[in-house]
Design a protein around this motif. Structure first.
Motif, short mmCIF file in Angstrom:
data_model
loop_
_atom_site.label_atom_id
_atom_site.label_comp_id
_atom_site.label_asym_id
_atom_site.label_seq_id
_atom_site.Cartn_x
_atom_site.Cartn_y
_atom_site.Cartn_z
N LEU A 24 0.82 -1.21 0.00
CA LEU A 24 0.00 0.00 0.00
C LEU A 24 0.85 1.26 0.00
N VAL A 25 2.10 1.13 0.43
CA VAL A 25 2.88 2.33 0.72
C VAL A 25 3.10 3.20 -0.52
N LEU A 26 3.72 2.62 -1.54
CA LEU A 26 4.06 3.42 -2.72
C LEU A 26 2.82 3.97 -3.44
N PRO A 27 1.84 3.09 -3.76
CA PRO A 27 0.65 3.65 -4.42
C PRO A 27 -0.05 4.70 -3.57
N GLY A 28 -0.09 4.47 -2.26
CA GLY A 28 -0.74 5.43 -1.37
C GLY A 28 -0.07 6.79 -1.42
N ILE A 29 1.25 6.79 -1.27
CA ILE A 29 2.00 8.05 -1.29
C ILE A 29 1.80 8.74 -2.64
N LEU A 30 1.92 7.97 -3.72
CA LEU A 30 1.78 8.57 -5.05
C LEU A 30 0.38 9.14 -5.26
N LEU A 31 -0.63 8.40 -4.80
CA LEU A 31 -2.00 8.89 -5.00
C LEU A 31 -2.20 10.22 -4.30
N VAL A 32 -1.74 10.32 -3.06
CA VAL A 32 -1.89 11.57 -2.31
C VAL A 32 -1.12 12.69 -3.01
N THR A 33 0.11 12.40 -3.42
CA THR A 33 0.92 13.42 -4.12
C THR A 33 0.22 13.91 -5.38
N VAL A 34 -0.25 12.95 -6.17
CA VAL A 34 -0.89 13.31 -7.43
C VAL A 34 -2.15 14.14 -7.18
N LEU A 35 -2.94 13.70 -6.20
CA LEU A 35 -4.18 14.44 -5.91
C LEU A 35 -3.87 15.87 -5.48
N LEU A 36 -2.88 16.00 -4.60
CA LEU A 36 -2.52 17.35 -4.15
C LEU A 36 -2.03 18.20 -5.31
N SER A 37 -1.21 17.60 -6.17
CA SER A 37 -0.70 18.44 -7.26
C SER A 37 -1.80 18.85 -8.22
N ILE A 38 -2.76 17.96 -8.51
CA ILE A 38 -3.78 18.43 -9.45
C ILE A 38 -4.77 19.36 -8.75
N LEU A 39 -4.86 19.29 -7.43
CA LEU A 39 -5.69 20.28 -6.75
C LEU A 39 -5.04 21.66 -6.86
N CYS A 40 -3.72 21.70 -6.69
CA CYS A 40 -2.99 22.97 -6.80
C CYS A 40 -3.05 23.50 -8.22
N LEU A 41 -2.94 22.61 -9.17
CA LEU A 41 -2.85 23.03 -10.57
C LEU A 41 -4.20 22.93 -11.26
N ARG A 42 -5.28 22.96 -10.47
CA ARG A 42 -6.59 22.67 -11.05
C ARG A 42 -6.98 23.65 -12.16
N ARG A 43 -6.56 24.93 -12.04
CA ARG A 43 -6.95 25.91 -13.06
C ARG A 43 -6.20 25.63 -14.36
N GLN A 44 -4.92 25.31 -14.25
CA GLN A 44 -4.15 24.94 -15.45
C GLN A 44 -4.80 23.73 -16.10
N PHE A 45 -5.20 22.81 -15.23
CA PHE A 45 -5.84 21.57 -15.65
C PHE A 45 -7.08 21.87 -16.48
N THR A 46 -7.93 22.74 -15.94
CA THR A 46 -9.16 23.09 -16.65
C THR A 46 -8.85 23.87 -17.91
N ALA A 47 -7.81 24.74 -17.83
CA ALA A 47 -7.49 25.60 -18.97
C ALA A 47 -7.20 24.76 -20.21
N LEU A 48 -6.63 23.57 -20.02
CA LEU A 48 -6.29 22.73 -21.16
C LEU A 48 -7.53 22.26 -21.92
N LEU A 49 -8.67 22.27 -21.24
CA LEU A 49 -9.89 21.78 -21.89
C LEU A 49 -10.37 22.72 -22.98
N LEU A 50 -9.86 23.94 -23.01
CA LEU A 50 -10.23 24.86 -24.09
C LEU A 50 -9.16 24.85 -25.19
N GLY A 51 -8.31 23.89 -25.20
CA GLY A 51 -7.30 23.79 -26.26
C GLY A 51 -5.96 24.34 -25.81
N ASP A 52 -4.91 23.84 -26.46
CA ASP A 52 -3.54 24.26 -26.12
C ASP A 52 -3.34 25.75 -26.31
N GLU A 53 -3.86 26.24 -27.45
CA GLU A 53 -3.59 27.63 -27.79
C GLU A 53 -4.18 28.55 -26.74
#
Lengths: 282, 338, 281
Positions: free
Chosen positions: B198-227
């Motif tokens: 459980l250790v590695l997947p658990g740590i990675l899941l938390v890390t990934v979730l936190l990073s996409i929470l922080c970068l959520r606006r960038q994340f959404t911005a991509l949905l309107l295209g790269d440009e």
């Protein structure tokens, strides 16, 4: 070719008259794609507060020029400076705080709502940890109201009409609070009512605008200054009165026309002639 | 669009997940009722046998199922968003098949007596396999923003085929027993879960979730295209590579302990989007919780459907997941027509 | 175009009839056998017909001489073209091991195909006798078959009245797999007067969990080596002291290579397993 100092004619003059640097300056810009010159040695500058129209037939390089300015493509040669600084030396986020862009086509995926799209305008001005504040939410509401989209703010962006989409994207630009707004053919595919509405909306923001146009008459009426591109070269740069003449229209757009002042604001108004008909050369 | 309130969805999913994990602990081959389960959890007044079953078998297993479901769903969400492709999931990019190649090659060579097969080495082989897949994908997909998505998808599909071919070729020369073992493995299973898994997947899941929470606006911005994203100040190329890297690491860590489990990464983000806008800041968390919840019950089914034996998890996710998903799409279609 | 096809068809007929003519002419020459399974090869050698094998499949490694026989396929299929090119007088097909499509194809091509389909342990003797009939080694076959039957009988009798143990046969560990009563291995287990704890499972090679094994609580755990020498990945049974087999340290390793084939050699694997189980009684 007439080059006018448009800043003197600017109606919406910037409050910051002491700044001697132009807001945006393009110097000897070249862009090659597949060993073909798409943009050739283009130079011009834009002063704060100007509303500049970019004209040219299809394939003249209008979108490429704009793309160079908003950093989507990197020019092969030449300089683009924003307030005297090369745009490639400004961080991408910093640049996005200065410059907002309304693209010709903006695809939307996975059902983003109108307010989702407008809220994205907050992106350049927030750090990664930032939580959306009440003030920012208000800013978004205001922007949506300004473009009269309040009733549709929960609708899917993708399901809006072309004109509504452009309005939403202008609202996003408003939220972005830029100094310069770039619009790539904001009026194409729109009903005439919305064409006028979109331009007036952009104009009402009181910031510098650089927009490409298909409709020469619309550009003539609304722009302080016009840039004309033909086959990648800048062939005219000046006020609508200076730029729009029958010879240029014939050379660049391949049309025969008659030009009279518009009854409302005396801007040049073009009437086109159709083939096989008598030509109205003056 | 009558969308749910994300906060209500969050609260109910958290409650449901908690309850599901608790009740999942009471299902299994050994006859242990809910009361005994609760007794074992309070660490008092229960038989050591029950306690051992709960703490050493069912608990790690259920938690692994939850982490795997959540992780695969989040990885799917990330890949769908950065490529703007509704079909993207860890499978499409060859990450899972890379892991399978790692295992198959390992089993084939260890079978020849080259390695001494230890418990964890299969996981390590799978992890290396997915990392190789990811490195190849990044190397091939190039750096030009304009063509990045397209070449990523094409390269991913090509890599998947390449890896399946390598797997098939290796299996071709292996004995039938190894084949059935590897096939079972590629269908996924939580039955061998242990706490260290459980250790590695658990740590990675938390890390990934936190990073996409922080970068959520960038994340959404991509949905309107790269440009459009670039004009909003997002460094699209770098952002997409980061997302791909994170989702690959997460997937690799999961595939290496529980095998290839398909369809969750594809389905769960869509199900969440049926009800909640993708732009909501809570969406990644909801995707994670729903994925976890789904997988916990899939694992319960895998224990219960056949008496005295296990059904591979991949079969259940494929079967029930796709039926449920098709049903949801059908209902939605009808709602639009009315 | 039509000419070409007629031409082709004609030449094909000619060459085919020539092939048949060949067979008849060479009836005095040694029999050419293709044996499509390792156990068939072993049995052929056992009855003295090993030298007649002209081709076989992967994994036919016993006896030592078998390793030199050319291979024309494996469990993934057989190269029919090479098979035909070998002009075999007899093809021995393993029903259940080889691909059914291959059988159909061979019959269409007019090859002399005979089936090996062992189901019960006793069938090995029957198969040996059948092979003897087919190859003309009846006497030797009868001898080997009787030996087999006797040895199997004696193993069964040896343990008949002993205490019956329950066995978990750990076919593979990652994931944990075993066998049910439809499996050949189940018969081996019962021959040692033991019972398979998963005999009632609905599938032939079920995947099980550690918890399933704990609940089944076998008296003995049997772990066949993956390939004759290398052990399987470890499960860590020592943690589960409530399982009788673990508590009493009744975990044994057997030679999977010997156990998992349908030939007389299987008896040495069987005898070994029974002996190891019996030590615990």
């Amino acid at each position: 070719m007439v080059v006018a100092l448009a800043s003197q004619k600017s109606i919406y003059n910037s409050t910051n008259e002491t700044v001697s640097l132009p807001q945006l300056s393009v110097t000897n810009l070249w862009w090659l794609a597949n060993r073909q010159n798409i943009l050739e040695n283009i130079s011009f500058s834009i002063e704060p507060g100007e509303f500049v129209g970019l004209l040219g037939p299809n394939g003249a390089g209008k979108s490429s020029l704009l793309r160079c300015i908003y950093r989507y493509i990197e020019p092969s040669k030449g300089q683009i400076e924003y307030s005297g600084k090369s745009i490639w030396q400004i961080s991408q986020q910093e640049y996005a705080k200065q410059l907002a862009v309304v693209l010709q086509e903006t695809p939307s995926h996975f059902n983003l709502s109108v307010s989702d799209v407008v809220s994205l305008g907050l992106l350049p001005n927030t750090s990664i940890w930032h939580r959306t504040s009440e003030k920012e939410k208000y800013l978004v509401e205001q922007a949506i109201e300004k473009v009269s989209m309040s009733e549709k703010k929960c609708q899917a962006f993708e399901q809006l009409s072309g004109g509504e989409k452009q309005r939403v994207l202008i609202a996003r630009a408003i939220v972005q609070q830029p100094q310069l707004l770039i619009m790539d053919e904001p009026t194409s595919h729109l009903d005439i009512k919305y064409q006028i509405q979109i331009i007036e909306l952009a104009k009402s923001l009181g910031i510098t605008v650089l927009a490409s146009f298909h409709d020469l008459n619309l550009a003539s009426v609304f722009c302080d200054r016009l840039l004309v591109l033909n086959q990648g070269r800048l062939v005219a740069n000046g006020t609508p009165n200076d730029v729009i003449d029958c010879a240029l229209l014939h050379e660049v757009f391949g049309v025969n026309s008659d030009i009279k002042p518009h009854p409302q604001n005396k801007a040049p108004h073009i009437t086109y002639f159709y083939s096989e008909k008598e030509q109205g050369d003056e | 669009m009558n969308k749910l309130s994300p906060v209500i969805a969050l609260v109910s999913l958290i409650l449901l997940s908690g309850l599901s994990i608790l009740s999942a602990l009471a299902f299994g081959a050994a006859d242990i009722n809910l009361l005994q389960t609760l007794g074992a959890l309070r660490l008092s007044g229960s038989e050591p046998f029950v306690e051992q079953i709960i703490w050493q078998l069912r608990m790690p297993r259920t938690l692994l199922a939850f982490i795997a479901g959540g992780g695969l769903a989040v990885a799917g969400l990330m890949l769908q968003t950065v490529t703007r492709n509704p079909l993207a999931d860890p499978y499409l990019f060859g990450i899972s098949s890379g892991a399978a190649v790692g295992v198959v090659l390992f089993v084939a060579f260890s079978g020849a007596g080259i390695f001494h097969v230890a418990q964890l080495s299969l996981s390590v082989a799978a992890f290396i396999g997915s990392l190789v897949a990811m490195a190849l994908l990044l190397a091939v997909s190039g750096t030009a923003v304009a063509k990045q998505v397209e070449s990523m998808l094409l390269a991913g599909v090509a890599l998947s085929f390449l890896f399946s071919a390598i797997t098939s070729v290796t299996l071709y020369w292996s004995d039938p027993q190894a084949i059935s073992a590897v096939l079972f493995w590629t269908m996924g299973s939580f039955s061998r879960a242990q706490w260290p898994h459980l250790v590695l997947p658990g740590i990675l899941l938390v890390t990934v979730l936190l990073s996409i929470l922080c970068l959520r606006r960038q994340f959404t911005a991509l949905l309107l295209g790269d440009e459009s994203a670039i004009t909003l100040g997002v460094n699209v190329r770098r952002f997409r590579l980061l997302m791909l890297l994170l989702s690959s690491l997460l997937t690799a860590s999961l595939v290496s302990v529980c095998g290839g489990i398909g369809f969750v990464g594809l389905m769960i983000p869509h199900v969440v989007r049926f009800f909640i806008s993708q732009a909501q800041p809570l969406t990644p968390v909801l995707v994670c919780l729903l994925g976890g919840l789904f997988m916990v019950w899939v694992d319960v089914l895998s224990r219960l459907l056949l008496a005295n034996q296990e059904l591979p998890v991949g079969i259940i996710t494929g079967l029930f997941g796709s039926l449920f998903f098709l049903g949801l799409m059908y209902m939605r279609q009808h709602r639009y027509q009315e | 175009m039509i000419k070409l096809i007629t031409g082709l068809a004609l030449s094909l007929t000619i060459s085919l009839s020539a092939a048949y003519a060949n067979v008849e002419e060479n009836s005095q020459a040694p029999l050419r056998i293709v044996a499509l399974a390792p156990h068939i090869v072993e049995m052929l050698y056992d009855i003295g017909a090993g030298d007649n094998i002209v081709a076989t499949v992967e994994y036919a490694n016993h006896p030592e001489a078998a390793k030199a026989i050319p291979r024309i396929g494996g469990h993934h299929g057989i190269s029919i073209e090479r098979l035909v090119a070998l002009k075999p007088d007899l093809v021995l097909f393993w029903q259940g091991g080889n691909k059914a499509q291959d059988l159909e194809k061979m019959r269409q091509l007019g090859l002399n195909v005979k089936l090996s389909q062992p189901k019960a342990l006793e069938d090995v003797a029957k198969e040996l006798k059948m092979l003897g009939e087919l190859t003309g080694h009846q006497l030797q076959a009868l001898k080997v078959a009787n030996q087999f039957t006797n040895k199997l009988q004696s193993i069964r009798q040896l343990y008949q009245n002993k205490q019956q143990y329950s066995v978990f046969y750990q076919l593979w560990s990652t994931p944990l797999m075993t066998v049910n009563e439809d499996s050949w291995i189940n018969q081996l287990i019962t021959s040692c007067n033991a019972t398979n704890v998963f005999s009632q499972s609905p599938t032939k090679t079920p995947q099980v969990s550690i918890e399933n094994v704990i609940v089944a609580n076998p008296d003995v755990i049997v772990i066949p080596d993956a390939h004759s020498t290398s052990p399987q990945p470890k499960v860590g049974w020592e943690k589960w002291q409530q399982v009788t087999a673990v508590k009493r340290q009744r975990i044994i390793r057997v030679n999977g290579d010997n156990m998992h084939r349908f030939s007389p050699k299987m008896l040495s694997g069987l005898a070994d397993m029974c002996r190891q189980i019996d030590k615990f009684r």
